[in-house]
Design a protein around this motif. Structure first.
Motif, PDB file in Angstrom:
ATOM      1  N   PRO A  66       0.698  -1.329  -0.069  1.00 39.01           N
ATOM      2  CA  PRO A  66       0.021  -0.021   0.197  1.00 39.01           C
ATOM      3  C   PRO A  66       0.948   1.330   0.004  1.00 39.01           C
ATOM      4  CG  PRO A  66      -0.912  -1.491   1.522  1.00 39.01           C
ATOM      5  CD  PRO A  66       0.552  -2.202   1.209  1.00 39.01           C
ATOM      6  N   ARG A  67       0.183   2.141  -0.740  1.00 36.61           N
ATOM      7  CA  ARG A  67       1.021   3.615  -0.736  1.00 36.61           C
ATOM      8  C   ARG A  67       0.148   4.512   0.242  1.00 36.61           C
ATOM      9  NH1 ARG A  67       3.053   4.998  -6.771  1.00 36.61           N
ATOM     10  NH2 ARG A  67       4.356   2.816  -7.339  1.00 36.61           N
ATOM     11  N   SER A  68       0.928   5.545   0.388  1.00 29.35           N
ATOM     12  CA  SER A  68       0.246   6.641   1.100  1.00 29.35           C
ATOM     13  C   SER A  68       0.890   8.060   0.958  1.00 29.35           C
ATOM     14  CB  SER A  68       0.065   6.632   2.748  1.00 29.35           C
ATOM     15  OG  SER A  68       1.411   6.255   3.426  1.00 29.35           O
ATOM     16  N   PHE A  69       0.138   9.197   0.984  1.00 29.16           N
ATOM     17  CA  PHE A  69       0.731  10.377   0.737  1.00 29.16           C
ATOM     18  C   PHE A  69       1.777  10.955   1.993  1.00 29.16           C
ATOM     19  CE2 PHE A  69       0.192  15.064   0.645  1.00 29.16           C
ATOM     20  CZ  PHE A  69       1.546  15.439  -0.119  1.00 29.16           C
ATOM     21  N   GLU A  70       0.791  11.513   3.119  1.00 27.28           N
ATOM     22  CA  GLU A  70       1.324  12.063   4.019  1.00 27.28           C
ATOM     23  C   GLU A  70       0.136  12.077   5.433  1.00 27.28           C
ATOM     24  OE1 GLU A  70       0.863  15.059   6.120  1.00 27.28           O
ATOM     25  OE2 GLU A  70       2.792  14.415   7.371  1.00 27.28           O
ATOM     26  N   THR A  71       0.687  11.457   6.295  1.00 28.98           N
ATOM     27  CA  THR A  71      -0.214  10.813   7.585  1.00 28.98           C
ATOM     28  C   THR A  71      -1.103  11.890   7.842  1.00 28.98           C
ATOM     29  OG1 THR A  71       1.305   9.304   8.264  1.00 28.98           O
ATOM     30  CG2 THR A  71      -0.225   9.860   9.895  1.00 28.98           C
ATOM     31  N   LYS A  72      -0.602  13.188   8.117  1.00 28.18           N
ATOM     32  CA  LYS A  72      -1.271  14.475   8.760  1.00 28.18           C
ATOM     33  C   LYS A  72      -2.325  14.620   7.796  1.00 28.18           C
ATOM     34  CE  LYS A  72      -0.455  18.970  10.801  1.00 28.18           C
ATOM     35  NZ  LYS A  72       0.510  19.895  11.095  1.00 28.18           N
ATOM     36  N   HIS A  73      -2.037  14.797   6.715  1.00 29.77           N
ATOM     37  CA  HIS A  73      -3.012  15.165   5.664  1.00 29.77           C
ATOM     38  C   HIS A  73      -4.107  14.198   5.645  1.00 29.77           C
ATOM     39  CE1 HIS A  73      -4.877  16.394   1.679  1.00 29.77           C
ATOM     40  NE2 HIS A  73      -4.611  15.080   1.495  1.00 29.77           N
ATOM     41  N   GLU A  74      -3.824  12.779   5.675  1.00 31.95           N
ATOM     42  CA  GLU A  74      -4.955  11.915   5.681  1.00 31.95           C
ATOM     43  C   GLU A  74      -5.649  11.960   6.872  1.00 31.95           C
ATOM     44  OE1 GLU A  74      -5.296   6.937   5.208  1.00 31.95           O
ATOM     45  OE2 GLU A  74      -3.385   7.920   5.154  1.00 31.95           O
ATOM     46  N   LEU A  75      -5.238  12.244   8.120  1.00 34.83           N
ATOM     47  CA  LEU A  75      -5.849  12.419   9.372  1.00 34.83           C
ATOM     48  C   LEU A  75      -7.022  13.469   9.272  1.00 34.83           C
ATOM     49  CD1 LEU A  75      -3.406  11.145  12.019  1.00 34.83           C
ATOM     50  CD2 LEU A  75      -5.344  10.043  11.050  1.00 34.83           C
ATOM     51  N   SER A  76      -6.074  14.748   9.084  1.00 30.31           N
ATOM     52  CA  SER A  76      -6.958  16.006   9.304  1.00 30.31           C
ATOM     53  C   SER A  76      -7.936  16.430   7.913  1.00 30.31           C
ATOM     54  CB  SER A  76      -5.799  17.199   9.110  1.00 30.31           C
ATOM     55  OG  SER A  76      -5.018  17.064   8.136  1.00 30.31           O
TER      56      SER A  76
END
Length: 475
Positions: A185-195
């Motif tokens: 799996p890929r993701s961009f940026e944890t803070k962006h995904e949460l907020s």
């Protein structure tokens, strides 16, 4: 009414302390440990064990459908629910369906099951969710992900947890994703995904549920909210106005199991139902490109087999990062795939998956695999089909260093097992150390991947020592 009348869970035996991962890559580690599926486990085998626990005390013939939710199906094209149904010996004329490709797959399946039983199309639907997500080495996901499964039976009436109302919101959001060409799996940026993704979606779905029902946070005794991390969960609880002093917030089990992906919502719900008392109202919320929210009221005892507490308390610890790589087949070594035939697999499916043997009508001898002649009294064509037990004792065994034509430093146990109720079978051992095996050892059978010859997954039964409490051995 749509009522959750029983539930079941499964957490693999093996746990990997996150500090072991941190030491391997000389990087900071998250607190706690993660559950690790063995090399012979996948989302199907874990779903079978969770489903078996959910069906404890039930006649499989009472199930009218099975919905399987996962983001890690072993096949890109082939229904997984059919394999699970066969291993659980469910009737052939039931509805089977897979729900995939998103973390909300389990709650989507749960909502579909509610619609089915409320419409009268079914009496009992088994909803099973499991995930065995691969994580790229030397990443935060490698520490955070965990493998687990959970299942619930949704019935048209009865005692358990009544599903009062549900609400959904969808959101086209690129958070964590995996294309057909991606192994991890890929993701961009944890803070962006949460907020921008997780927090707004869950608060919106739960807020709409409050509006639809006229309920408020103070009306719920337990809040069960799936969460990718604790920061996001705390923010959701805060925005919804839930007071942890009045409403028990369910532990997301991130430090004990890890983020179980599509299996997390049902896993946490099962944990809440094990503790809930009659009359309590439970909030359930999932997340993944939106959110699903449910309001449930407990009107009686929910059945279950082995509890989540049991699985959390029974474990074996991997102290070596190399053992983890081997278990997850991440070391890049070419594996041996024996020859296999889809025709033979289809022909013997009742013996291989449903695990049926034959009982002689003349002398009562049970034998496996079934044959035309009884090996005890010699009677020909005088047998009846019988489903074999999943428990037994070791009759004899050997420890084999030669595994699929290759030498293994750690020998693989191969056992002859006398089953409860009759029948003697030859099986491979799993979830154990060689020194554990002894004559008369109580064992239990579990569905596992035996090999992937012929380009498809060959499932069969293995056996392990009975999983007991206070079992925290290390490797």
């Amino acid at each position: 009414m749509a009522v959750i009348t029983s539930c079941g869970t499964y957490i693999p035996y093996w746990r990997l302390p996150r500090e072991v991962i941190g030491r391997a890559w000389n990087m900071p580690s998250i607190q706690g440990e993660r559950a690790v599926a063995g090399g012979d486990e996948d989302s199907i085998t874990m779903a079978v064990e969770a489903g078996s626990n959910a069906l404890a005390g039930m006649n499989p013939g009472e199930i009218d459908g099975i919905f399987f939710a996962t983001t890690t199906p072993p096949y890109r094209q082939k229904q997984c629910a059919v394999t699970i149904a066969a291993a659980l010996d469910l009737p052939p004329h039931i509805l089977t369906a897979d729900f995939a490709n998103g973390l909300r797959a389990a709650t989507a399946a749960l909502r579909a099951a509610c619609d089915a039983v409320k419409s009268g199309a079914a009496r009992n639907i088994l909803v099973v969710a499991a995930d065995c997500r691969p994580a790229e080495p030397e990443t935060q996901a490698e520490q955070l992900f965990g493998d687990a499964a959970a299942a619930v039976v949704v019935s048209a009436g009865g005692t358990g947890a009544v599903i009062e109302k549900f609400s959904s919101v969808n959101d086209e959001f690129i958070g964590t994703w995996r294309t057909e060409k991606d192994r991890y799996p890929r993701s961009f940026e944890t803070k962006h995904e949460l907020s921008c993704g997780y927090v707004p979606a869950v608060t919106s779905a739960v807020g709409h549920l409050f509006q639809e029902t006229g309920l408020g946070p103070q009306d719920f005794h337990r809040a069960t909210v799936a969460a990718p991390d604790l920061r996001g969960l705390r923010e959701v609880i805060k925005r919804l106005g839930i007071d942890p002093r009045q409403t028990a917030v369910q532990d997301p089990l991130l430090d004990k199991v890890g983020d179980a992906g599509a299996g997390q919502p049902l896993l946490l719900l099962a944990a809440a139902l094990e503790q809930a008392r009659e009359g309590e109202r439970i909030l359930l919320a999932s997340w993944g490109e939106g959110s699903d929210a449910f309001s449930l009221v407990v009107n009686g005892r929910v059945r279950y087999g082995r509890s989540l507490t049991y699985y959390l308390a029974t474990k074996k610890v991997l102290e070596s990062y190399g053992s983890y790589l081997k278990a997850r087949q991440l070391w890049g070594r070419e594996t041996y795939n024996p020859k296999s035939s889809p025709v033979v697999y289809w022909r013997d499916r009742r013996e291989l998956l449903n695990f049926y043997g034959a009982r002689c009508r003349r002398c009562g001898t049970v034998q496996y695999p079934p044959g035309r002649a009884c090996f005890s009294c010699g009677a020909k064509d005088q047998s009846e089909r019988v489903r074999l037990a999943k428990r037994g004792h070791v009759f004899t065994y050997t420890l084999d260093h030669l595994v699929y034509g290759d030498y293994s430093y750690t020998p693989v146990p191969r056992l002859v097992v006398d089953l409860e109720g009759g029948g003697r079978v030859f099986l491979e051992g799993t979830d154990c150390y060689p020194q554990e095996i002894r004559i008369d050892l109580p064992v239990e059978l579990v569905l596992r991947v035996v090999h992937r010859g012929g380009g498809f997954h060959n499932y069969y039964w293995k056996c392990r020592p009975e999983r007991r409490l206070k079992d925290e051995r290390k490797r």
